[in-house]
Design a protein around this motif. Structure first.
Motif, PDB file in Angstrom:
ATOM      1  N   PHE A  50     -32.890 -17.864   0.047  1.00 20.13           N
ATOM      2  CA  PHE A  50     -31.555 -18.474   0.690  1.00 20.13           C
ATOM      3  C   PHE A  50     -30.512 -18.208   0.871  1.00 20.13           C
ATOM      4  O   PHE A  50     -29.986 -17.777   2.475  1.00 20.13           O
TER       5      PHE A  50
ATOM      6  N   GLY B 162     -34.238 -19.455  -4.604  1.00 23.33           N
ATOM      7  CA  GLY B 162     -32.174 -19.208  -4.376  1.00 23.33           C
ATOM      8  C   GLY B 162     -31.737 -18.070  -3.522  1.00 23.33           C
ATOM      9  O   GLY B 162     -31.199 -18.034  -2.798  1.00 23.33           O
TER      10      GLY B 162
ATOM     11  N   SER C 185     -29.250 -25.043  -0.035  1.00 23.01           N
ATOM     12  CA  SER C 185     -30.120 -24.240  -1.380  1.00 23.01           C
ATOM     13  C   SER C 185     -28.958 -25.256  -2.213  1.00 23.01           C
ATOM     14  O   SER C 185     -29.457 -26.094  -3.150  1.00 23.01           O
TER      15      SER C 185
END
Length: 185
Positions: free
Chosen positions: A171, A168, A136
């Motif tokens: 992740f 994001g 990420s």
């Protein structure tokens, strides 16, 4: 053998797991709201833009407290707090100049925060579930450069920020799930 594995208090992965789940939930809701309002740079959109890095600051503070209490490295978390605080201020100011300025500030933040996230994930790899944070961080760095570049085109848009935040968040979800599996092993 990594001697840190035996020394990591079990409260560290548990605290990180809860924080990562929270971050995923926030990112998903925030991305949906930004996507719905990204057509205009009105008060709601500007508020959303500023809230995102402020939420990052709050999460970093929680993470910092947990890391300090468990004798984990904290330097990069302080850097993250400073970067995100400056970004919130920068976004508020940039919003008065338009979408390209916002993309430049967000892009610079994504690059620098991505590097910090990569470093934090690498330092915590012994906890398990951190490969997603490392990936990420690397992706954030590349995405930040693309936001910066997009600012100089005629089709500058905030919509991509919603996708960036959601990915994001995914992740963080993957990392939370991996931390749970690492604890069970």
């Amino acid at each position: 053998m990594d001697t840190l594995v035996g020394e990591t208090p079990t409260s560290v992965p548990i605290a990180l797991r809860k924080l990562y789940f929270l971050r995923f939930g926030f990112a998903a809701v925030w991305a949906a709201l930004l996507f719905a309002t990204a057509d205009t740079l009105g008060a709601l959109t500007v508020t959303l833009l500023v809230i995102y890095p402020l939420f990052d600051v709050a999460c970093a503070v929680v993470d910092l407290r947990s890391a300090r209490a468990n004798s984990q490295p904290t330097r990069d978390l302080y850097v993250n707090i400073a970067l995100s605080t400056l970004t919130a201020i920068g976004l508020a100011v940039a919003a008065t100049s338009g979408v390209p300025a916002v993309l430049r500030v967000w892009g610079a933040w994504a690059v620098t925060a991505g590097v910090v996230q990569l470093l934090v994930g690498a330092a915590r790899r012994h906890l398990g579930g951190q490969w997603a944070m490392i990936a990420s961080g690397a992706i954030s760095t590349l995405a930040g450069a693309s936001f910066f570049a997009q600012a100089d085109t005629g089709d500058a848009s905030l919509t991509n920020l919603a996708g960036y935040a959601f990915i994001g968040g995914v992740f963080f979800l993957v990392s939370a799930l991996r931390l749970g599996r690492a604890r069970e092993v």
